[in-house]
Write a protein that holds these residues in place. Structure first.
Motif, PDB file in Angstrom:
ATOM      1  N   PRO A   3    -110.851 -42.472  60.810  1.00  0.00           N
ATOM      2  CA  PRO A   3    -111.253 -42.532  62.222  1.00  0.00           C
ATOM      3  C   PRO A   3    -112.294 -43.631  62.444  1.00  0.00           C
ATOM      4  N   MET A   4    -112.359 -44.130  63.676  1.00  0.00           N
ATOM      5  CA  MET A   4    -113.375 -45.111  64.036  1.00  0.00           C
ATOM      6  C   MET A   4    -114.385 -44.456  64.966  1.00  0.00           C
ATOM      7  N   PRO A   5    -115.666 -44.659  64.752  1.00  0.00           N
ATOM      8  CA  PRO A   5    -116.666 -44.117  65.666  1.00  0.00           C
ATOM      9  C   PRO A   5    -116.424 -44.630  67.079  1.00  0.00           C
ATOM     10  N   PRO A   6    -116.558 -43.782  68.091  1.00  0.00           N
ATOM     11  CA  PRO A   6    -116.272 -44.213  69.464  1.00  0.00           C
ATOM     12  C   PRO A   6    -117.217 -45.304  69.941  1.00  0.00           C
ATOM     13  N   LYS A   7    -116.645 -46.171  70.768  1.00  0.00           N
ATOM     14  CA  LYS A   7    -117.368 -47.329  71.280  1.00  0.00           C
ATOM     15  C   LYS A   7    -116.961 -47.509  72.741  1.00  0.00           C
ATOM     16  N   PRO A   8    -117.875 -47.792  73.657  1.00  0.00           N
ATOM     17  CA  PRO A   8    -117.503 -47.922  75.067  1.00  0.00           C
ATOM     18  C   PRO A   8    -116.638 -49.153  75.302  1.00  0.00           C
TER      19      PRO A   8
END
Length: 455
Positions: A3-8
């Motif tokens: 998974p990738m950490p969420p980013k705006p």
């Protein structure tokens, strides 16, 4: 799949000034274009001033470490915070700021951290206890806000969050945070000091009440100091410290200003960092289990033992990289400069953005990925020296940086030793920035006690 950490999401490269102001007031992160994650320097113009984003390490070195007096904090960003913070060390410049730091800094020296540690540990133990019986979906930012506020009141005034004054300050601060945008109109338009500032409904009232409550605590502590009955906590240390150059100590109003920023900086930022760290642990369970095992193996939670929480510390450091609580800082050029073949006029706003610097594609390996092991690599070590500033850097580095790097790993390890967190399907948090980097609709996690901790 990792998974990738969420980013705006980033905005388009070109938008009108009016649209940019609207986006900026709503959320400064998604208001920025994607190219800033690669740029060494970028310029933004308004009819009233010019702004430059700096990502190049040697320029940051110049502004923050080599010539800090030439680049004081910009008053534009402080406009919206003055009702609460007054003339605190966070907002002042020049000789006033230097005097304030001479009085405050001794309270946060290494030896003092050891003295405040039992109160910090007590707050963490109280948080573990409060979570008993709360298995299921919980909004984790509320949990981390509560424990971070508890740490501040216990270490500063030797009172727990349940104390009536502490509880009201905490509740009113949450209201203040919700009503306060990161920017006041004066951040974009040069408004004279004598023109009244306009704030959202309730902002001034909450700020006034918070300051009145802090004044009450400060007056009570002054009386205890005079009577020789004051506990040896941070408030006593600061209130009894005299400026070595002038011999003066803080007045009551000055102390209220400083306590207000201690609460803002020490509670709001720690709550943000801990919440995002726990979310990362939910989506990277292998690291969560490593922290839980490390905490269980350590057993002891003495001050000396905390230095051995290596995994917890590396994870917390990586969370601060991906989600720096204070995403942007603004300095002002007091004289004309020439950076990267560009003329930087006097009065220009210099934006230093940990959010973009920590994810810079030309500096970091795997910039958007979560990798606590990076701190042992050559790239990680280099970037930690040159491109990592969750607490700012140089003369104005946060005086509580050492405090935070004890508090964060300690609370993280104690929570994960007793509880397991997992993500809630359909509720991935979206980072937004107001006073700090928080989640648009909160951070929802599923909490369950570990087998050895069940009642």
């Amino acid at each position: 799949m990792t998974p990738m950490p969420p980013k705006p999401p980033a905005r388009p490269d070109k938008v009108s000034l009016w649209r940019y102001v609207q986006l900026f007031r709503k959320d400064i992160l998604s208001a920025q274009p994607a190219r800033l994650y690669r740029a060494w320097m970028a310029e933004f113009r308004t009819p009233f001033f010019r702004s430059f984003l700096l990502n190049q390490p040697d320029l940051l070195q110049t502004v923050l470490k080599e010539r800090p007096d030439d680049f004081p904090k910009s008053n534009r960003i402080s406009e919206g915070l003055r009702p609460l913070l007054g003339n605190s060390v966070f907002l002042t410049n020049g000789e006033t700021w230097k005097r304030q730091r001479r009085i405050i800094d001794p309270a946060f020296e290494g030896g003092r951290l050891k003295e405040t540690f039992p109160a910090m540990r007590a707050a963490a133990e109280a948080a573990v206890e409060r979570l008993k019986g709360q298995a299921g979906e919980i909004e984790i930012e509320a949990v981390t806000s509560h424990v971070a506020a508890d740490v501040i009141f216990r270490t500063l005034f030797s009172i727990p969050i349940e104390h009536e004054v502490a509880a009201e300050v905490f509740a009113r601060f949450r209201d203040y945070q919700r009503s306060q945008p990161i920017l006041n109109l004066a951040a974009f338009v040069p408004v004279p000091r004598w023109v009244p500032r306009f704030f959202r409904k309730g902002t001034r009232e909450n700020a006034a009440r918070i300051r009145a409550l802090i004044t009450r605590l400060t007056d009570e502590r002054a009386a205890q100091i005079a009577a020789g009955t004051a506990p040896l906590d941070l408030a006593t240390k600061i209130m009894t410290t005299r400026d070595p150059e002038t011999g003066e100590s803080f007045t009551t109003e000055e102390m209220v200003d400083q306590v207000a920023i201690f609460f803002l900086a020490g509670h709001e930022t720690s709550a943000s960092a801990l919440a995002w760290t726990l979310y990362l642990m939910a989506i990277f369970p292998e690291w969560q289990e490593k922290i839980a095992a490390e905490a269980a193996a350590l057993g002891d939670t003495s001050f000396a033992a905390v230095s051995r929480l290596r995994i917890s510390r590396d994870v917390f450091r990586e969370a601060l990289r991906l989600y720096p609580p204070v995403p942007m800082m603004v300095r002002e050029a007091t004289c004309p400069e020439h950076f990267r073949d560009r003329n930087v006029p006097k009065g220009s706003q210099l934006v230093l953005s940990p959010w973009h610097l920590h994810r810079h594609e030309r500096l970091w390996d795997n910039p958007d990925g979560f990798d606590p092991a990076r701190w042992e690599t050559e790239n990680g070590k280099t970037c930690q020296r040159e491109a990592y500033m969750p607490f700012s850097a140089g003369a104005r580095v946060c005086t509580g940086a050492g405090f935070a790097m004890v508090e964060g790993p300690l609370i993280l390890s104690m929570l994960l030793r007793h509880y397991r967190v997992t993500p809630v399907e359909g509720k991935e948090p979206v980072p937004v920035a107001h006073l700090t980097v928080r989640a648009k609709d909160g951070i929802w996690l599923r909490l369950e006690p570990r087998a050895h901790c069940k009642d």
